[in-house]
Motif scaffolding. Structure first.
Motif, PDB file in Angstrom:
ATOM      1  N   TYR A 273      66.692  -1.951  43.353  1.00 50.78           N
ATOM      2  CA  TYR A 273      66.218  -2.683  44.521  1.00 50.78           C
ATOM      3  C   TYR A 273      66.837  -2.151  45.811  1.00 50.78           C
ATOM      4  O   TYR A 273      66.264  -2.325  46.897  1.00 50.78           O
ATOM      5  CB  TYR A 273      66.477  -4.178  44.353  1.00 50.78           C
ATOM      6  CG  TYR A 273      65.291  -4.873  43.694  1.00 50.78           C
ATOM      7  CD1 TYR A 273      64.399  -5.622  44.433  1.00 50.78           C
ATOM      8  CD2 TYR A 273      65.057  -4.726  42.325  1.00 50.78           C
ATOM      9  CE1 TYR A 273      63.299  -6.225  43.842  1.00 50.78           C
ATOM     10  CE2 TYR A 273      63.964  -5.314  41.717  1.00 50.78           C
ATOM     11  CZ  TYR A 273      63.083  -6.070  42.487  1.00 50.78           C
ATOM     12  OH  TYR A 273      61.983  -6.644  41.888  1.00 50.78           O
ATOM     13  N   THR A 274      67.966  -1.481  45.709  1.00 49.22           N
ATOM     14  CA  THR A 274      68.530  -0.829  46.886  1.00 49.22           C
ATOM     15  C   THR A 274      67.699   0.390  47.263  1.00 49.22           C
ATOM     16  O   THR A 274      67.524   0.692  48.458  1.00 49.22           O
ATOM     17  CB  THR A 274      69.993  -0.454  46.616  1.00 49.22           C
ATOM     18  OG1 THR A 274      70.691  -1.619  46.157  1.00 49.22           O
ATOM     19  CG2 THR A 274      70.674   0.049  47.878  1.00 49.22           C
ATOM     20  N   VAL A 275      67.162   1.081  46.266  1.00 49.74           N
ATOM     21  CA  VAL A 275      66.209   2.155  46.547  1.00 49.74           C
ATOM     22  C   VAL A 275      64.958   1.577  47.219  1.00 49.74           C
ATOM     23  O   VAL A 275      64.423   2.147  48.177  1.00 49.74           O
ATOM     24  CB  VAL A 275      65.835   2.905  45.251  1.00 49.74           C
ATOM     25  CG1 VAL A 275      64.767   3.968  45.538  1.00 49.74           C
ATOM     26  CG2 VAL A 275      67.069   3.553  44.622  1.00 49.74           C
ATOM     27  N   VAL A 276      64.495   0.423  46.732  1.00 50.66           N
ATOM     28  CA  VAL A 276      63.345  -0.244  47.350  1.00 50.66           C
ATOM     29  C   VAL A 276      63.646  -0.583  48.810  1.00 50.66           C
ATOM     30  O   VAL A 276      62.791  -0.436  49.693  1.00 50.66           O
ATOM     31  CB  VAL A 276      62.974  -1.516  46.562  1.00 50.66           C
ATOM     32  CG1 VAL A 276      61.910  -2.327  47.313  1.00 50.66           C
ATOM     33  CG2 VAL A 276      62.472  -1.165  45.173  1.00 50.66           C
ATOM     34  N   GLN A 277      64.863  -1.038  49.076  1.00 45.65           N
ATOM     35  CA  GLN A 277      65.256  -1.362  50.451  1.00 45.65           C
ATOM     36  C   GLN A 277      65.111  -0.149  51.362  1.00 45.65           C
ATOM     37  O   GLN A 277      64.574  -0.257  52.476  1.00 45.65           O
ATOM     38  CB  GLN A 277      66.706  -1.866  50.459  1.00 45.65           C
ATOM     39  CG  GLN A 277      67.224  -2.259  51.831  1.00 45.65           C
ATOM     40  CD  GLN A 277      68.636  -2.839  51.751  1.00 45.65           C
ATOM     41  OE1 GLN A 277      69.080  -3.316  50.699  1.00 45.65           O
ATOM     42  NE2 GLN A 277      69.354  -2.793  52.858  1.00 45.65           N
ATOM     43  N   GLN A 278      65.578   1.011  50.895  1.00 44.62           N
ATOM     44  CA  GLN A 278      65.445   2.229  51.690  1.00 44.62           C
ATOM     45  C   GLN A 278      63.970   2.609  51.847  1.00 44.62           C
ATOM     46  O   GLN A 278      63.523   3.012  52.937  1.00 44.62           O
ATOM     47  CB  GLN A 278      66.203   3.375  51.027  1.00 44.62           C
ATOM     48  CG  GLN A 278      66.155   4.690  51.785  1.00 44.62           C
ATOM     49  CD  GLN A 278      66.855   4.600  53.135  1.00 44.62           C
ATOM     50  OE1 GLN A 278      68.019   4.237  53.199  1.00 44.62           O
ATOM     51  NE2 GLN A 278      66.141   4.923  54.215  1.00 44.62           N
TER      52      GLN A 278
END
Length: 493
Positions: free
Chosen positions: A215-220
């Protein structure tokens, strides 16, 4: 186990009796709704009861004290509207600052559900794609290539479903005033980030493995697509359109919101400097919100799942969000077929906070419960049992399970320290009784009852623990089963 008096364990938490009365909005609900609220407040029970042991209804005040929960906030959805909202207790242990329905709590991983709503809106707008290779959508950072990505690329669908093979289960947060890492530093595990690099560690699509890193990749990806920092982007995409006026992904709360924020109550009972830890991993864990605000997300998913589009989600995107991909997880939600519809849910936990959302697509019912304690998960479960009984929900019924006689040799064999989802867990024995404790479920040890062979169940949570046969007299780990998902644990060396 902790000592007890009058059936309740001694606790560090002393909630003034005056504050055990609920705080509500100025408008008083009709008498029939007040009566329903009172029955919910007095009908708590564990979901699992040992056969032959009498079940007992308990009050919310009693169970808050038992589970060491300073404050709880509830928003109840019925007939596709928020029927009532109540808050109980105090915003920090030992204080007289009463919690109200306007008090803010950290939502933990429920942040992922709201993030998924935002990502799907970007998909609907054509700025993102669920199935294109993620690296074609990422601009300022790329997922490093590996032997795993050579077989199958990472996609947004896999990231939202936790089946993209991405590392890093969850995040520790940062002390207030501590230097925060940038999003790029978090993705690469570079100081001052306190988490490992986020990398592909399994073939995308091959298995379901919960990943805050994903989900941190999704944030980026969302920040790149929206050309805007994530907190402001989510304000524009979701929080603003749904009129979630008391919600924010900001790492630094404005003074007005800070004054209404609940303080974390971790399992060790030690005050957290500044009141709480900070989570720049916003999409995974960074949302501050109220129960009533989060209830608007539940309503949006319910309404968009019908034929008409919602304020944020199109009906097509709502369908995607509620469609399982791997395991019992869809896109940002756990989902379960129920009768003619679907139930959907997500839990959340940060240091000293526990949260849950729950809803039904076909009945217009649901709930949001927020707590400021590591012991909040068990309390939430007991609240759901009471609500289900009062409102005729098809789930959370009290179930009786027979328990076998204890096996002293087996208890001695399985006792020890383990690691479950990157979190310490402990199995201890006292006489012929066996107990399980992990901060994932709170500080209080839960008694394990032998169900069959090497399988045990708890009454505090609807889950089972299965121990494999020992090798050379030593059990290597266990499997914890909740719903359709199994979580492996390994013995700590």
């Amino acid at each position: 186990m902790p000592s007890t008096r009058n059936g309740l364990p001694a606790t560090r938490l002393l909630i003034p009796l005056l504050l055990l009365a609920s705080s509500a909005h100025a408008q008083t609900p009709p008498a029939d709704i007040e009566a329903r609220i009172a029955r919910v407040e007095h009908g708590l029970s564990s979901r699992i009861v040992v056969k032959g042991h009498a079940s007992q209804e308990m009050t919310l005040a009693e169970r808050m004290a038992f589970h060491d929960v300073p404050a709880v906030s509830i928003a109840l959805i019925n007939n596709q509207r928020i029927e009532w909202a109540r808050a109980y207790g105090v915003l920090e242990p030992g204080s007289t600052r009463a919690a109200t329905p306007d008090s803010l709590f950290q939502a933990g991983s429920v942040s992922k559900t709201v993030a998924a709503v935002g990502a799907l809106r970007l998909v609907h707008q054509g700025r993102l794609s669920l199935d294109a290779p993620a690296n074609t959508l990422l601009q300022h950072w790329k997922i490093p290539d590996s032997t795993f990505t050579a077989q199958q690329p990472v996609t947004l669908r896999g990231l939202l479903n936790h089946s993209a093979g991405i590392s890093v289960h969850g995040f520790l947060g940062y002390a207030q005033g501590e230097r925060l890492p940038t999003l790029l530093q978090i993705l690469d595990g570079v100081a001052p980030a306190n988490s490992d690099p986020i990398r592909v560690e399994a073939t995308p699509g091959s298995a379901w493995t919960y990943s805050g890193g994903g989900y941190t990749v999704v944030q980026q990806m969302m920040a790149d697509a929206g050309a805007q920092p994530y907190p402001q982007l989510m304000q524009r995409l979701v929080l603003g359109p749904l009129q979630m006026r008391d919600s924010t992904y900001a790492t630094d709360l404005p003074p007005a919101q800070r004054a209404r924020a609940a303080h974390a109550h971790p399992s060790d009972g030690q005050p957290v400097a500044g009141g709480w830890r900070v989570y720049p991993e916003a999409a995974a864990a960074g949302l501050w919100t109220t129960a009533s605000d989060l209830a608007k997300v539940v309503l949006e998913i319910q309404n968009s799942g019908s034929s008409a589009p919602g304020k944020v989600l199109s009906s097509a995107m709502a369908t995607q969000m509620l469609t399982r991909v791997k395991g019992d997880y869809a896109l940002g939600l756990y989902v379960e077929p129920i009768g003619s519809g679907t139930s959907f849910a997500h839990t959340g936990g940060t240091h000293g906070f526990r949260a849950q959302i729950y809803g039904y697509t076909h009945t217009g019912q649901g709930i949001v419960v927020l707590t400021n304690s590591d012991g909040g998960a068990a309390l939430v479960d007991e609240i759901l049992v009471s609500v289900a009984a009062e409102y005729g929900w098809p789930e959370f019924q009290i179930v009786e399970k027979p328990a076998m006689a204890a096996d002293a040799a087996l208890n001695a064999e399985v006792a020890g320290d383990y690691v479950l989802m990157d979190t310490p867990a402990r199995v201890t024995r006292e006489g012929d009784r066996l107990y399980f404790q992990s901060d994932l479920f709170g500080a209080r040890p839960m008694e394990l009852f032998r169900q069959s062979g090497r399988e045990y169940f708890t009454t505090a949570e609807d889950m089972t623990i299965v121990f494999p046969f020992a090798t050379a007299g030593r059990v290597a780990g266990f499997e914890l089963k909740r719903g359709a998902t199994t979580y492996p644990a390994t013995r700590k060396e």
